[in-house]
Write an enzyme that holds these catalytic residues in place. Structure first.
Site, short mmCIF file in Angstrom:
data_model
loop_
_atom_site.label_atom_id
_atom_site.label_comp_id
_atom_site.label_asym_id
_atom_site.label_seq_id
_atom_site.Cartn_x
_atom_site.Cartn_y
_atom_site.Cartn_z
CD1 TRP A 103 -0.41 1.47 3.19
CD2 TRP A 103 0.19 -0.67 3.41
NE1 TRP A 103 0.17 1.32 4.43
CE2 TRP A 103 0.55 0.00 4.59
CE3 TRP A 103 0.48 -2.03 3.33
CZ2 TRP A 103 1.17 -0.61 5.66
CZ3 TRP A 103 1.11 -2.64 4.40
CH2 TRP A 103 1.44 -1.94 5.55
CG ASP A 122 3.03 -5.99 5.36
OD1 ASP A 122 3.44 -4.93 5.88
OD2 ASP A 122 1.85 -6.36 5.39
#
Length: 176
Positions: A103, A122
């Site tokens: 994101w 991540d």
């Protein structure tokens, strides 16, 4: 005040009779040459010459500030900072792999007053780091806007979908 004018006129006329323009310029030149030789020896405060922090390079920022959730690049991070977990701001720790999906947040840099795009990736493959946990939600969108929401397990695209930590990669300037 008339007496002060007369005194000033007398002093000026005496000075004009005793000196010349060339003599004045000669003396002024000597003072300037002497001061140029002496001034470099005087101590100078050089604190004003240090460059202003831009906040773009993590090496310019104290580690305590960089590993804080209040640091400007972490404005939309949700997870544990990889810089506290054996990685860096832009790379995953050993033994983990970056998720191919991420994101993006738009964060305001207070050091230069500009907005930057930050990609939050991540790192997956190990159990959660549990250090420097941040849940900042500046400009976060609702969960139904999947690609703009930070409460998603972005490791779902990896072979091992176990979340470990999050990097804050600087993408570039945000265009208004």
């Amino acid at each position: 005040m008339h007496w002060l004018d007369n005194l000033g006129e007398r002093v000026s006329r005496r000075l004009a009779h005793r000196s010349s323009r060339r003599g004045f310029l000669n003396g002024l030149g000597k003072v300037m040459v002497a001061s140029a030789a002496i001034l470099p020896v005087l101590p100078v405060a050089r604190a004003g010459n240090t460059p202003k922090l831009t906040g773009l390079d993590p090496n310019e920022i104290p580690e305590e500030e960089f590993n804080s959730c209040d640091y400007w690049r972490h404005c939309a991070v949700d997870g544990f900072l990889c810089s506290c977990c054996g990685g860096t701001a832009s790379s995953c720790p050993p033994g983990t792999t970056a998720s191919p999906i991420s994101w993006v947040g738009t964060c305001h840099n207070p050091y230069d007053g500009k907005d930057y795009l930050i990609s939050y990736n991540d790192c997956c493959g190990k159990t959660a780091c549990n250090r420097c946990g941040c849940n900042t939600q500046t400009r976060e969108r609702p969960g139904y806007e999947f690609f703009l929401h930070n409460d998603v397990n972005w490791c779902m695209a990896n072979d091992n979908s176990t979340f470990h930590c999050t990097t804050s990669v600087l993408v570039g300037l945000a265009k208004n």
